[in-house]
Write a protein that holds these residues in place. Structure first.
Motif, PDB file in Angstrom:
ATOM      1  N   PRO A  38      80.205  64.249  60.244  1.00  0.00           N
ATOM      2  CA  PRO A  38      80.192  63.059  59.124  1.00  0.00           C
ATOM      3  C   PRO A  38      80.244  61.606  59.683  1.00  0.00           C
ATOM      4  O   PRO A  38      81.018  61.524  60.492  1.00  0.00           O
ATOM      5  N   CYS A  39      79.516  60.735  59.276  1.00  0.00           N
ATOM      6  CA  CYS A  39      79.965  59.393  59.584  1.00  0.00           C
ATOM      7  C   CYS A  39      79.398  58.172  58.646  1.00  0.00           C
ATOM      8  O   CYS A  39      78.199  58.359  58.367  1.00  0.00           O
ATOM      9  N   GLY A  40      80.565  57.629  57.932  1.00  0.00           N
ATOM     10  CA  GLY A  40      80.021  56.706  56.896  1.00  0.00           C
ATOM     11  C   GLY A  40      79.517  55.591  57.742  1.00  0.00           C
ATOM     12  O   GLY A  40      80.213  55.044  59.037  1.00  0.00           O
ATOM     13  N   LEU A  41      78.741  54.615  57.302  1.00  0.00           N
ATOM     14  CA  LEU A  41      78.205  53.552  57.929  1.00  0.00           C
ATOM     15  C   LEU A  41      78.521  52.114  57.002  1.00  0.00           C
ATOM     16  O   LEU A  41      78.614  52.266  55.756  1.00  0.00           O
ATOM     17  N   GLY A  42      78.763  51.183  57.450  1.00  0.00           N
ATOM     18  CA  GLY A  42      79.352  49.917  56.866  1.00  0.00           C
ATOM     19  C   GLY A  42      78.063  49.068  56.569  1.00  0.00           C
ATOM     20  O   GLY A  42      77.991  48.061  55.945  1.00  0.00           O
ATOM     21  N   SER A  43      76.752  49.070  57.148  1.00  0.00           N
ATOM     22  CA  SER A  43      75.696  48.230  56.920  1.00  0.00           C
ATOM     23  C   SER A  43      74.171  49.065  56.592  1.00  0.00           C
ATOM     24  O   SER A  43      74.476  50.016  57.262  1.00  0.00           O
ATOM     25  N   GLY A  44      73.593  48.541  55.920  1.00  0.00           N
ATOM     26  CA  GLY A  44      72.161  49.003  55.580  1.00  0.00           C
ATOM     27  C   GLY A  44      71.513  48.073  55.087  1.00  0.00           C
ATOM     28  O   GLY A  44      71.682  46.843  54.661  1.00  0.00           O
ATOM     29  N   LEU A  47      71.289  52.266  64.708  1.00  0.00           N
ATOM     30  CA  LEU A  47      71.774  50.812  65.079  1.00  0.00           C
ATOM     31  C   LEU A  47      73.086  50.502  64.461  1.00  0.00           C
ATOM     32  O   LEU A  47      74.042  49.961  65.210  1.00  0.00           O
ATOM     33  N   ALA A  48      73.527  51.054  63.326  1.00  0.00           N
ATOM     34  CA  ALA A  48      74.937  50.844  62.938  1.00  0.00           C
ATOM     35  C   ALA A  48      75.875  51.480  63.720  1.00  0.00           C
ATOM     36  O   ALA A  48      77.041  51.249  63.583  1.00  0.00           O
ATOM     37  N   THR A  49      75.376  52.641  64.289  1.00  0.00           N
ATOM     38  CA  THR A  49      76.554  53.406  65.120  1.00  0.00           C
ATOM     39  C   THR A  49      76.411  52.661  66.676  1.00  0.00           C
ATOM     40  O   THR A  49      76.898  53.362  67.690  1.00  0.00           O
ATOM     41  N   GLY A  50      75.799  51.519  66.962  1.00  0.00           N
ATOM     42  CA  GLY A  50      75.619  51.132  68.001  1.00  0.00           C
ATOM     43  C   GLY A  50      74.628  51.982  68.909  1.00  0.00           C
ATOM     44  O   GLY A  50      74.611  51.918  70.230  1.00  0.00           O
ATOM     45  N   LEU A  81      82.444  62.967  50.962  1.00  0.00           N
ATOM     46  CA  LEU A  81      81.494  63.655  51.733  1.00  0.00           C
ATOM     47  C   LEU A  81      82.097  64.067  53.233  1.00  0.00           C
ATOM     48  O   LEU A  81      81.818  64.894  53.711  1.00  0.00           O
ATOM     49  N   TYR A  82      83.109  63.072  53.707  1.00  0.00           N
ATOM     50  CA  TYR A  82      83.736  63.337  54.966  1.00  0.00           C
ATOM     51  C   TYR A  82      84.581  64.627  54.959  1.00  0.00           C
ATOM     52  O   TYR A  82      84.399  65.210  55.862  1.00  0.00           O
ATOM     53  N   LEU A  83      85.300  64.741  53.611  1.00  0.00           N
ATOM     54  CA  LEU A  83      86.109  66.045  53.670  1.00  0.00           C
ATOM     55  C   LEU A  83      85.480  67.097  53.722  1.00  0.00           C
ATOM     56  O   LEU A  83      85.670  68.256  54.368  1.00  0.00           O
ATOM     57  N   THR A 106      91.895  66.803  60.683  1.00  0.00           N
ATOM     58  CA  THR A 106      90.955  66.936  61.556  1.00  0.00           C
ATOM     59  C   THR A 106      89.661  66.288  61.499  1.00  0.00           C
ATOM     60  O   THR A 106      88.769  65.885  62.196  1.00  0.00           O
ATOM     61  N   ARG A 107      89.793  65.559  60.261  1.00  0.00           N
ATOM     62  CA  ARG A 107      88.434  64.386  59.885  1.00  0.00           C
ATOM     63  C   ARG A 107      88.355  63.430  60.752  1.00  0.00           C
ATOM     64  O   ARG A 107      89.361  62.760  61.071  1.00  0.00           O
ATOM     65  N   ARG A 108      87.198  63.317  61.458  1.00  0.00           N
ATOM     66  CA  ARG A 108      86.589  62.188  62.255  1.00  0.00           C
ATOM     67  C   ARG A 108      85.441  61.923  61.845  1.00  0.00           C
ATOM     68  O   ARG A 108      84.504  62.681  61.380  1.00  0.00           O
ATOM     69  N   SER A 109      84.909  60.822  62.355  1.00  0.00           N
ATOM     70  CA  SER A 109      83.429  60.443  62.458  1.00  0.00           C
ATOM     71  C   SER A 109      83.031  60.813  63.519  1.00  0.00           C
ATOM     72  O   SER A 109      83.397  60.491  64.655  1.00  0.00           O
ATOM     73  N   VAL A 110      81.957  61.424  63.505  1.00  0.00           N
ATOM     74  CA  VAL A 110      81.173  62.219  64.595  1.00  0.00           C
ATOM     75  C   VAL A 110      79.639  61.643  64.548  1.00  0.00           C
ATOM     76  O   VAL A 110      79.272  61.645  63.575  1.00  0.00           O
ATOM     77  N   ARG A 111      79.417  61.156  65.733  1.00  0.00           N
ATOM     78  CA  ARG A 111      77.990  60.591  65.834  1.00  0.00           C
ATOM     79  C   ARG A 111      77.152  61.406  66.789  1.00  0.00           C
ATOM     80  O   ARG A 111      75.903  61.002  66.935  1.00  0.00           O
ATOM     81  N   ARG A 112      77.632  62.335  67.523  1.00  0.00           N
ATOM     82  CA  ARG A 112      76.690  63.125  68.333  1.00  0.00           C
ATOM     83  C   ARG A 112      76.804  64.586  67.738  1.00  0.00           C
ATOM     84  O   ARG A 112      77.723  65.203  67.733  1.00  0.00           O
ATOM     85  N   LEU A 152      83.241  58.224  47.123  1.00  0.00           N
ATOM     86  CA  LEU A 152      82.062  59.051  47.552  1.00  0.00           C
ATOM     87  C   LEU A 152      82.168  59.421  49.149  1.00  0.00           C
ATOM     88  O   LEU A 152      81.942  60.640  49.810  1.00  0.00           O
ATOM     89  N   TYR A 153      82.065  58.336  50.019  1.00  0.00           N
ATOM     90  CA  TYR A 153      82.295  58.542  51.247  1.00  0.00           C
ATOM     91  C   TYR A 153      83.332  59.504  51.671  1.00  0.00           C
ATOM     92  O   TYR A 153      83.239  60.451  52.534  1.00  0.00           O
ATOM     93  N   GLN A 154      84.537  59.217  51.074  1.00  0.00           N
ATOM     94  CA  GLN A 154      85.706  60.384  51.556  1.00  0.00           C
ATOM     95  C   GLN A 154      85.301  61.670  51.076  1.00  0.00           C
ATOM     96  O   GLN A 154      85.703  62.716  51.844  1.00  0.00           O
TER      97      GLN A 154
HETATM   98  C1  LIG Z   1      83.233  52.100  55.062  1.00  0.00           C
HETATM   99  C2  LIG Z   1      83.209  52.359  56.504  1.00  0.00           C
HETATM  100  C3  LIG Z   1      82.277  51.702  57.264  1.00  0.00           C
HETATM  101  C4  LIG Z   1      81.892  52.391  58.577  1.00  0.00           C
HETATM  102  N1  LIG Z   1      80.982  51.868  59.025  1.00  0.00           N
HETATM  103  C5  LIG Z   1      80.421  52.453  60.463  1.00  0.00           C
HETATM  104  C6  LIG Z   1      79.276  51.952  60.887  1.00  0.00           C
HETATM  105  O1  LIG Z   1      78.742  51.061  60.683  1.00  0.00           O
HETATM  106  N2  LIG Z   1      79.186  52.497  62.285  1.00  0.00           N
HETATM  107  C7  LIG Z   1      79.786  53.466  62.701  1.00  0.00           C
HETATM  108  O2  LIG Z   1      79.569  53.867  63.789  1.00  0.00           O
HETATM  109  N3  LIG Z   1      80.856  53.918  62.180  1.00  0.00           N
HETATM  110  C8  LIG Z   1      81.376  53.619  60.763  1.00  0.00           C
HETATM  111  N4  LIG Z   1      82.441  53.994  60.066  1.00  0.00           N
HETATM  112  C9  LIG Z   1      83.129  54.905  60.979  1.00  0.00           C
HETATM  113  C10 LIG Z   1      84.448  54.279  61.435  1.00  0.00           C
HETATM  114  O3  LIG Z   1      84.282  53.622  62.582  1.00  0.00           O
HETATM  115  C11 LIG Z   1      85.425  55.196  61.523  1.00  0.00           C
HETATM  116  O4  LIG Z   1      85.867  55.793  60.313  1.00  0.00           O
HETATM  117  C12 LIG Z   1      86.533  54.652  62.327  1.00  0.00           C
HETATM  118  O5  LIG Z   1      86.451  54.243  63.639  1.00  0.00           O
HETATM  119  C13 LIG Z   1      87.874  55.804  62.297  1.00  0.00           C
HETATM  120  O6  LIG Z   1      87.574  56.867  63.230  1.00  0.00           O
HETATM  121  P1  LIG Z   1      87.271  58.213  62.438  1.00  0.00           P
HETATM  122  O7  LIG Z   1      86.649  58.133  61.130  1.00  0.00           O
HETATM  123  O8  LIG Z   1      86.969  59.003  63.483  1.00  0.00           O
HETATM  124  O9  LIG Z   1      88.828  58.650  62.062  1.00  0.00           O
HETATM  125  C14 LIG Z   1      82.350  53.476  58.756  1.00  0.00           C
HETATM  126  C15 LIG Z   1      83.589  54.023  58.176  1.00  0.00           C
HETATM  127  C16 LIG Z   1      83.966  53.661  57.017  1.00  0.00           C
HETATM  128  C17 LIG Z   1      84.832  54.246  56.106  1.00  0.00           C
END
Ligand SMILES: Cc1cc2nc3c(=O)[nH]c(=O)nc-3n(C[C@H](O)[C@H](O)[C@H](O)COP(=O)(O)O)c2cc1C
Length: 452
Positions: free
Chosen positions: A416-422, A361-364, A405-407, A262-268, A401-403
Motif C-alpha cells: 500500500p502507499c497513500g498519495l498526497g497529491s493528484g 510522479l507523486a512517489t518521485g 486500506l493500509y491496514l 509492520t505497516r509501511r508504504s511500499v512503492r516497489r 479510508l487511507y488507513q
Molecule cells: C496523506 C498521505 C499522503 C502521502 N503522500 C505520499 C506521496 O504523495 N508520495 C509518496 O511516495 N508517499 C506518500 N505518502 C506515504 C508517506 O510518505 C509515508 O506514510 C511516510 O513516509 C511514512 O512511511 P511509512 O508509511 O512507511 O510508515 C503519503 C502518506 C499519507 C498518509
C-alpha cells in the motif's frame, strides 16, 4: 486618489440584541454575548438604540446629555464602548464599515505617522455577499463592507499606500487586521509559511474565527432532496468481485498490533496483485455493510462500511485505474460498493495513462503503479447536511479510508502507499464526472507483494 471626506462612526452589529434584566445589560450576536453590569439607565437606553445604526463617536455624549444623562454617564459610555469589541461596528462613512465576526475581535487603532505606508494583507480577499462587496481575511476577526467610493483606495492597496493619503480608512483597515503597516506581515515566520487558501480553509472550517453557519445545519432540507447514499451505478460491463469469508480472513490475519507495527508504504512490487486479492481488499476495506435511515434526527440515508465516515454520510467513491492485475484487464473501473463489483468505464487510454503517470510522479517516480485507487467525493452529500465543515470532514474521512486500506493491504501481504497529491481535473475527465459535483480528493496505490 480622490475620496469623499471620511467620517469615523460607531454602531452595533445589525443583528445585535440588547436586553436589560436585573441590572445586567446583555448584547447578543450569533457568536456570543457581552454582559455589562450596573450601567445607568441613560447609557442602557442609548446602547439599545445602536444596533444597525451608526453615530459619530463624539455625538454620542451630546445625545446622552440631551436625553437627561449626566457627564459622568457620558464618561461611562465611552468606557463601555471600549469593552464592546466583539459587537461594535467601526465605520468610515461613506467608504467602509468594519464589523466584528468573532468573540475574540479586538479593534486596535495603530499608532501610524502620515509618512508610514500600509498595504493589504496577502490573506485578504474581496467577495460578493448579502451585504454587497466585502473584504475579509483569514487573519482578521472583522469583515469590512465596502462601497463603490472605497474602490480607488482598495485598488491602490495592492502596493504600499502612504497613511496621509487616507488616514481614517487605512487606520481602520490596520486596526481590523486586514492591512499591515510596512512589512509587519512578512516578518512573522508563522504567517510567511501559510498559503492563502490553506489559512482561509483552516480559519473557516473550524469555529471561533467567523460568524458563518457552522456544523449540521441541514440548510437544504426544505429545498433539495439529499443525494442517495449509493451512487447510481454507471453503465458498463460489470466484473463480479471475490467475497472473502471474514471468519477465514480473521483466522489468517496477523494480530492487530503486528499489522500496525509492520505497516509501511511500499512503492516497489515483486509482482502484480490478483483480481481475487483486489476483491478481498475492497470487500474488507470499502464495501457497504448495510444501509439505514432516514430516521429521527437523521433525515437522510446512511450506510455502514468498514471505515468510519463523518455523519455516516459516506460521500466517498472509489475508482480503479488498473495497469497490471492478474485476471483483470487493464483499464478504468468504478467500484460498486453495494454490489461489490467493478464497472468498466469508457475512459480514454491516454487519460488512464496520465492518471498512472501522475501517481508515479507523486512517489518521485519510484512506483510503477499496478493499481491506482482514486477516491472521489460526491460533495453535495456532505454540504446538504454540514455548513463550514463539509470539505474538511471529507478530507478526514479520506484519511481514515487511507488507513483502512493500509491496514487491510498490510494484513494481506500487499503493497500500500497513500498519495498526497493528484489531478482532480484529470480524474473528473477520466471518470466522466462533473468536477464541481464529484471529483478526486485522494489517491492510493496498491501493488502485489513488496519487492523487498
Ligand atoms: C496523506 C498521505 C499522503 C502521502 N503522500 C505520499 C506521496 O504523495 N508520495 C509518496 O511516495 N508517499 C506518500 N505518502 C506515504 C508517506 O510518505 C509515508 O506514510 C511516510 O513516509 C511514512 O512511511 P511509512 O508509511 O512507511 O510508515 C503519503 C502518506 C499519507 C498518509
Amino acid at each position: 486618489m480622490s475620496t469623499p471626506t471620511p467620517t469615523p462612526m460607531v454602531g452595533l452589529r445589525e443583528d445585535a440584541v440588547v436586553a436589560s434584566e436585573d441590572g445586567v445589560l446583555t448584547i447578543t450576536c450569533p457568536f456570543g454575548t457581552v454582559a455589562l453590569r450596573g450601567l445607568p439607565p441613560a447609557v442602557e437606553a442609548l446602547l439599545g438604540e445602536l444596533p444597525g445604526t451608526l453615530a459619530e463617536r463624539d455625538d454620542l455624549a451630546e445625545r446622552l446629555l440631551a436625553a437627561g444623562g449626566t457627564s459622568h454617564d457620558a464618561a461611562l459610555l465611552y468606557l463601555t464602548l471600549s469593552r464592546l469589541h466583539p459587537v461594535l461596528v467601526h465605520a468610515v462613512e461613506p467608504l467602509l464599515r468594519v464589523v466584528p465576526i468573532a468573540r475574540g475581535a479586538r479593534f486596535q487603532p495603530p499608532d501610524l505617522s502620515p509618512g508610514d505606508t500600509v498595504r493589504l494583507s496577502k490573506f485578504a480577499f474581496v467577495r460578493r455577499s448579502e451585504q454587497g462587496l466585502v473584504l475579509e481575511s483569514a487573519l482578521s476577526l472583522h469583515r469590512v463592507t465596502l462601497t463603490e467610493d472605497a474602490m480607488p483606495l482598495l485598488a491602490a492597496l495592492g502596493r504600499p499606500v502612504m497613511v496621509k493619503e487616507a488616514p481614517e480608512a487605512l487606520t481602520h483597515l490596520v486596526a481590523a487586521g486586514l492591512a499591515f503597516a510596512g512589512d509587519d506581515e512578512e516578518r512573522d515566520p508563522a504567517l510567511r509559511s501559510w498559503d492563502f487558501h490553506d489559512l482561509l480553509f483552516h480559519s473557516r472550517s473550524r469555529s471561533g474565527r467567523h460568524d458563518q453557519p457552522f456544523g449540521a445545519t441541514f440548510r437544504f432540507l426544505d429545498d433539495l432532496p439529499p443525494e442517495p447514499v449509493i451512487k447510481p451505478v454507471p453503465e458498463g460491463a460489470a466484473v463480479e468481485l471475490y467475497r472473502p469469508c471474514l471468519e477465514e480472513a480473521a483466522a489468517a490475519d496477523p494480530p492487530l498490533t503486528t499489522v500496525l507495527e509492520t505497516r509501511r508504504s511500499v512503492r516497489r512490487y515483486a509482482g502484480p496483485p490478483t483480481i481475487r486479492q483486489l476483491g478481498e481488499l475492497l470487500y474488507r476495506a470499502a464495501r457497504v455493510r448495510r444501509m439505514y435511515g432516514p430516521a429521527p434526527g437523521m433525515p437522510y440515508e446512511a450506510s455502514s462500511r468498514p471505515y468510519p465516515g463523518g455523519g455516516a454520510v459516506h460521500e466517498l467513491e472509489l475508482y480503479l485505474t488498473v495497469a497490471r492485475c492478474e485476471g483483470l484487464d487493464g483499464g478504468v473501473y468504478y467500484y460498486d460498493p453495494l454490489g461489490h463489483r467493478l464497472v468498466t468505464l469508457p475512459a480514454r487510454p491516454e487519460d488512464a495513462q496520465a492518471m498512472l503517470t501522475t501517481a508515479s510522479l507523486a512517489t518521485g517516480g519510484i512506483a510503477d503503479p499496478d493499481v491506482l485507487i482514486t477516491v472521489t467525493s460526491r460533495f453535495r452529500r456532505m454540504s446538504w447536511k454540514y455548513s463550514g465543515v463539509a470539505y474538511a470532514a471529507t478530507l478526514k474521512t479520506t484519511g481514515v479510508l487511507y488507513q483502512t486500506l493500509y491496514l487491510v493491504a498490510t494484513a494481506m501481504g500487499l503493497s500500500p502507499c497513500g498519495l498526497g497529491s493528484g489531478d482532480s481535473d484529470l480524474a473528473a475527465r477520466t471518470f466522466g464526472l462533473d468536477w464541481a459535483a464529484e471529483s478526486s480528493v485522494g489517491d492510493f496505490l496498491i501493488g502485489g507483494p513488496p519487492a523487498e
